[in-house]
Write an enzyme that holds these catalytic residues in place. Structure first.
Site, PDB file in Angstrom:
ATOM      1  N   LYS A  11      -4.571  -9.098   0.542  1.00 47.32           N
ATOM      2  CA  LYS A  11      -4.513  -7.626   0.472  1.00 47.32           C
ATOM      3  C   LYS A  11      -4.135  -7.180  -0.938  1.00 47.32           C
ATOM      4  O   LYS A  11      -3.548  -7.948  -1.726  1.00 47.32           O
ATOM      5  CB  LYS A  11      -3.512  -7.059   1.487  1.00 47.32           C
ATOM      6  CG  LYS A  11      -2.039  -7.491   1.294  1.00 47.32           C
ATOM      7  CD  LYS A  11      -1.221  -6.675   0.311  1.00 47.32           C
ATOM      8  CE  LYS A  11       0.221  -7.168   0.190  1.00 47.32           C
ATOM      9  NZ  LYS A  11       0.905  -6.751  -1.037  1.00 47.32           N
ATOM     10  N   GLY A 122      -0.129 -10.991  -0.594  1.00 50.06           N
ATOM     11  CA  GLY A 122       0.200 -11.199   0.820  1.00 50.06           C
ATOM     12  C   GLY A 122      -0.349 -12.482   1.415  1.00 50.06           C
ATOM     13  O   GLY A 122      -0.550 -12.550   2.630  1.00 50.06           O
ATOM     14  N   SER A 125       1.968 -13.955   4.166  1.00 53.32           N
ATOM     15  CA  SER A 125       2.068 -13.038   5.312  1.00 53.32           C
ATOM     16  C   SER A 125       0.774 -13.038   6.108  1.00 53.32           C
ATOM     17  O   SER A 125       0.785 -13.013   7.338  1.00 53.32           O
ATOM     18  CB  SER A 125       2.346 -11.608   4.829  1.00 53.32           C
ATOM     19  OG  SER A 125       3.484 -11.579   4.017  1.00 53.32           O
ATOM     20  N   ASP A 158       5.394  -7.757   5.517  1.00 49.95           N
ATOM     21  CA  ASP A 158       3.974  -7.587   5.168  1.00 49.95           C
ATOM     22  C   ASP A 158       3.012  -8.207   6.180  1.00 49.95           C
ATOM     23  O   ASP A 158       1.817  -8.301   5.909  1.00 49.95           O
ATOM     24  CB  ASP A 158       3.707  -8.290   3.820  1.00 49.95           C
ATOM     25  CG  ASP A 158       3.895  -7.347   2.655  1.00 49.95           C
ATOM     26  OD1 ASP A 158       4.293  -6.199   2.884  1.00 49.95           O
ATOM     27  OD2 ASP A 158       3.628  -7.777   1.513  1.00 49.95           O
TER      28      ASP A 158
END
Ligand code: C5P
Length: 342
Positions: A11, A122, A125, A158
């Site tokens: 992301k 990210g 995550s 996240d």
């Protein structure tokens, strides 16, 4: 035992406001998450036995995948190395899922990394969200999206946007996420300078610079006319980007200052002083024709969004000479939401 191959997307943040330090030690955020077409491969299976087996290594590129995210410059393999033990968020996600869903068998995961670490993309995550989502699909009683979200937030701030994919508004710690309409699949050039950034340290530096912004002062999302309004997040991010692409930010109806307000990333104030590379890369992206360029999350990656694929290609080629650059594009929700049975 048959394993499935899942894609775990990266992301960027289209703007990030740090609204203050909360009593729980986390920071109240206003951000818009956007998945991009750079992804890790995760092979996962429930096999005979018990416990977790995790194997991590850098991915080997293939020509087909290179079409989604092409790397320019020499990518240090250390940026793709993550621990194979219980400190990896993937391991924590598997352990949480085994316990919560009372799964039987051994969770076997092979993680092949393309998303660089310490970049604000990210990667960890997203990996955790994909593993959690797939293991939930193996549970005898499937969790509701709300239950899955609760588990995701236990793993990290996240994780939640990766359970949605595409464009998502992030509030609270970043974990309170709402799906927004997809943006066009604009070409996106990512650039990673040599220096990595550790998120907790970046938040600490922000606290040092803003000692007076305490939790009590955090404005409500809709009640404040300033910093944290829905206008400055949904409206400016989602409507201003196409507007600025078309050059309409010079229109008196959409003055540049108003369009830009709210989509800057507050981390730039504390991360850019760490190295002249950050400002140089942002400048280069804008000069190369990006209609928006910014740090992603707490960095160290920056990105530029382009209307013209040829300009994006030229920018990635140029920046890949000194830094590492990826030519990729925004990934819509239909592509980037977690795969597997729902
Ligand atoms: O939640 P996560 O483990 O991803 O956060 C990593 C660190 O970043 C936290 O320990 C905290 O120091 C900081 N953080 C924060 N405010 C947030 C998200 C993260 O202060 N909203």
């Amino acid at each position: 035992m048959k394993s499935v191959r899942l894609r775990s997307w990266a992301k960027i943040n289209l703007g990030l406001k740090i609204a203050g330090l909360r009593p729980d030690g986390f920071h109240e955020l206003r951000t818009v998450f956007q998945t991009i077409a750079l992804y890790d491969d995760i092979d996962i299976a429930l096999a005979a036995g018990s416990g977790i087996r995790l194997d991590c290594a850098p991915a080997r590129e293939t020509p087909r995948r290179a079409a989604l995210a092409h790397v320019f410059g020499s990518l240090p393999q250390a940026w793709l190395q993550v621990p194979s033990g219980d400190s990896n968020l993937v391991w924590k996600a598997a352990a949480l899922a085994i316990e919560h869903f009372r799964l039987r068998g051994q969770v076997r995961i092979t993680l092949r990394k393309r998303i660089p670490t310490q970049s604000g993309l990210g990667g960890g995550s997203g990996n955790a969200a994909v593993v959690l989502h797939w293991l939930a699909s193996q549970a005898r009683r499937r969790p509701s999206p709300a239950q899955l979200w609760t588990l995701g937030t236990q793993l990290g701030s996240d994780v939640a946007p990766f359970l949605i994919g595409g464009t998502a508004l992030g509030l609270g710690r970043g974990d309170e996420c709402y799906a927004l309409p997809d943006l066009p699949a604009w070409p996106c050039v990512l650039v990673r300078p040599r220096l990595g950034v550790e998120t907790a340290g970046a938040f600490r530096r922000w606290d040092e610079l803003h000692p007076s912004v305490a939790a009590g002062a955090i404005p409500g999302l809709t009640s404040s006319p300033g910093l944290a309004t829905i206008y400055s997040f949904c409206s400016s991010d989602i409507q201003a980007l196409p507007a600025s692409r078309l050059g309409r930010d010079r229109d008196p109806e959409l003055p540049g200052s108003k369009v830009r307000a709210g989509i800057e990333n507050d981390f730039e104030e504390v991360v850019f002083p760490l190295s002249p590379d950050f400002a140089r890369i942002k400048r280069t992206l804008l000069r190369a024709g990006a209609f928006w360029a910014s740090l992603s999350g707490s960095g160290a990656a920056l990105y530029g969004l382009f209307a013209e694929p040829a300009q994006a290609h030229a920018a990635a080629e140029k920046l890949g000479g000194r830094d590492v650059a990826w030519l990729t594009r925004l990934a819509p929700r239909r592509l980037a939401r977690p795969a597997g049975p729902r």
